[in-house]
Design an enzyme around this catalytic site. Structure first.
Site, PDB file in Angstrom:
ATOM      1  N   LYS A  74     -11.532  -4.398  -3.538  1.00  0.00           N
ATOM      2  CA  LYS A  74     -12.561  -3.616  -3.497  1.00  0.00           C
ATOM      3  C   LYS A  74     -12.020  -2.128  -4.604  1.00  0.00           C
ATOM      4  O   LYS A  74     -12.302  -1.241  -4.559  1.00  0.00           O
ATOM      5  CB  LYS A  74     -12.946  -3.050  -2.394  1.00  0.00           C
ATOM      6  CG  LYS A  74     -12.315  -2.981  -1.379  1.00  0.00           C
ATOM      7  CD  LYS A  74     -13.456  -2.822   0.445  1.00  0.00           C
ATOM      8  CE  LYS A  74     -12.956  -3.494   1.253  1.00  0.00           C
ATOM      9  NZ  LYS A  74     -13.136  -4.455   2.261  1.00  0.00           N
ATOM     10  N   LYS A 108      -5.360 -10.247  -6.512  1.00  0.00           N
ATOM     11  CA  LYS A 108      -6.307 -10.989  -5.574  1.00  0.00           C
ATOM     12  C   LYS A 108      -7.806  -9.829  -5.910  1.00  0.00           C
ATOM     13  O   LYS A 108      -7.773  -9.149  -6.720  1.00  0.00           O
ATOM     14  CB  LYS A 108      -5.695 -10.671  -4.567  1.00  0.00           C
ATOM     15  CG  LYS A 108      -6.791 -10.459  -2.834  1.00  0.00           C
ATOM     16  CD  LYS A 108      -6.075 -10.503  -1.597  1.00  0.00           C
ATOM     17  CE  LYS A 108      -6.708  -8.468  -1.379  1.00  0.00           C
ATOM     18  NZ  LYS A 108      -6.250  -7.994   0.096  1.00  0.00           N
ATOM     19  N   LYS A 164       1.216  -1.193  -0.031  1.00  0.00           N
ATOM     20  CA  LYS A 164       0.425  -0.023  -0.269  1.00  0.00           C
ATOM     21  C   LYS A 164       0.469   0.925  -0.491  1.00  0.00           C
ATOM     22  O   LYS A 164       0.547   2.086  -0.559  1.00  0.00           O
ATOM     23  CB  LYS A 164      -0.989   0.026   1.381  1.00  0.00           C
ATOM     24  CG  LYS A 164      -2.219  -0.947   0.958  1.00  0.00           C
ATOM     25  CD  LYS A 164      -3.020  -0.135   2.384  1.00  0.00           C
ATOM     26  CE  LYS A 164      -4.617  -1.367   1.983  1.00  0.00           C
ATOM     27  NZ  LYS A 164      -5.738  -0.780   2.285  1.00  0.00           N
TER      28      LYS A 164
END
Ligand code: TYM
Length: 347
Positions: free
Chosen positions: A209, A206, A123
């Protein structure tokens, strides 16, 4: 410092898990987490489920959307079968014990441990200097979520395994540093056919969202036509389905669709390949689309119904928060005592 004091664990079974309301929930969240949360509740285990809004703001969240997404996630829990009479369902920011224990764990966890977290590396990317301090400390707050309730088991998808290991490291260090057997060594519960649902566009990524491509995922808010279209367009290879799982090795997209089918149907992947051996995707995909619509459409419809009454959702979250607080507060009081804080304020 005293010697390690760890086993045997004198802790009663208690389940805790959380989901970030940082976007709409996906089929990955449903199969990897939500569906299994309901199963645990239905097994009669004490279950505490949390919408982790404090974790969500470790990256920017529009305030109006965050509130909406938190209600929508709560509606998804309820629509999927979480019963607020049997499970505790609440949003994290309403129970301040989480951030209080999170701070104490910031002082237990080591910088090196946090720096090795793959979620942090993914991230923060190349520009770690610009990432929030909260994103770096994220796993310590997650440990606090779990240990504020002395939870013994945490059902999660595969991607949370490393954070659960860190939770154990924090519990061990806290127990050792203070010479207590206070926190349990929590077990991750990663089970079933869909512990890692992959993107419909790329079998090496993966389903998430936060993926920029909406085609990569099925959202719990998608209608039947959208679900069917996304499955029809899902990336696959030209070969028919094999008659054993070994034949899906090196076919990540095919393997993913088989796993999704298995998890939705409540079968094993072995059963699914046995049932569809030799079938082309032209046959398998419509069967999967029908199954997905049959399982998800009632949840979506119920979510839409619940979203008509946001005040009722807020009421359920508030009630859950009060029950969560009643468990966490006495545990926090003991933590403050163990750590050596004066607690003399009255009233
Ligand atoms: P989050 O919000 O990313 O995901 C919530 C849950 O869904 C699972 N999941 C998946 N499972 C299978 N396939 C996928 N593609 C997929 N995507 C997501 C996740 O593994 C997770 O179980 N850090 C956590 C939230 C959290 C938490 C906690 C979890 C905060 N505190 C305490 C457990 C206990 C997270 O970001 O999950």
């Amino acid at each position: 410092m005293t010697a390690p004091v760890q086993t045997p664990q004198p802790f009663p079974t208690r389940i805790f898990s959380g989901i970030q309301p940082s976007g709409g929930l996906t089929l990955g969240n449903y199969l990897g987490a939500l569906k299994r949360f309901v199963e645990k509740q239905d097994e009669g285990i004490e279950t505490i489920y949390c919408l982790v809004d404090m974790h969500a703001i470790t990256v920017w969240q529009d305030p109006v959307k965050l509130r909406q997404q938190t209600r929508e996630a709560a509606a998804a829990f309820l629509a999927a079968g979480i019963d607020p009479a049997r499970s505790i369902l609440f949003n994290q920011s309403q129970v301040t014990a989480h951030v209080e224990l999170g701070w104490i764990f910031n002082c237990v966890a080591r910088m090196g441990w946090m720096g090795r977290m793959t979620q942090w590396k993914d991230k923060a990317g190349k520009n770690a200097e610009a990432a929030s301090l909260g994103l770096f400390a994220y796993p310590a707050l997650m440990a606090a979520d779990i240990l504020a309730y002395k939870a013994t088991h945490v059902p999660v998808g595969e991607d949370q395994k490393q954070h659960l290991e860190l939770t154990r490291d924090i519990a061990i260090k806290f127990n050792n540093d203070y010479g207590v057997t206070f926190f349990p060594l929590t077990e991750p519960v990663i089970e079933g056919a869909a512990t890692r649902v992959m993107s419909l566009r790329d079998g090496s990524k993966k389903m998430s969202k936060s993926d920029p491509s909406d085609q990569s995922r099925i959202n719990l808010t998608d209608d039947a036509d959208t679900i069917a279209a996304k499955i029809r367009k899902a990336r696959t290879d030209p070969d028919p389905l094999p008659d054993s799982l070994a034949g899906l090795k090196d076919r990540p997209e095919a393997r993913n669709l088989v796993n999704i089918y298995a998890a939705l149907a409540g079968h094993t992947p072995e059963q699914v390949v046995a049932d569809f051996a030799g079938a082309q995707f032209g046959t398998f995909k419509p069967a999967l689309a029908d199954l997905a619509v049959a399982k998800l459409a009632p949840i979506t419809a119920e979510m839409n119904r619940l979203m008509q009454d946001p005040a009722e959702i807020d009421r359920i979250l508030g009630e859950g928060a009060a029950r969560a607080e009643a468990i966490a507060r006495p545990i926090l009081d003991q933590v403050y005592d163990i750590v050596g804080m004066i607690r003399s304020r009255r009233g």
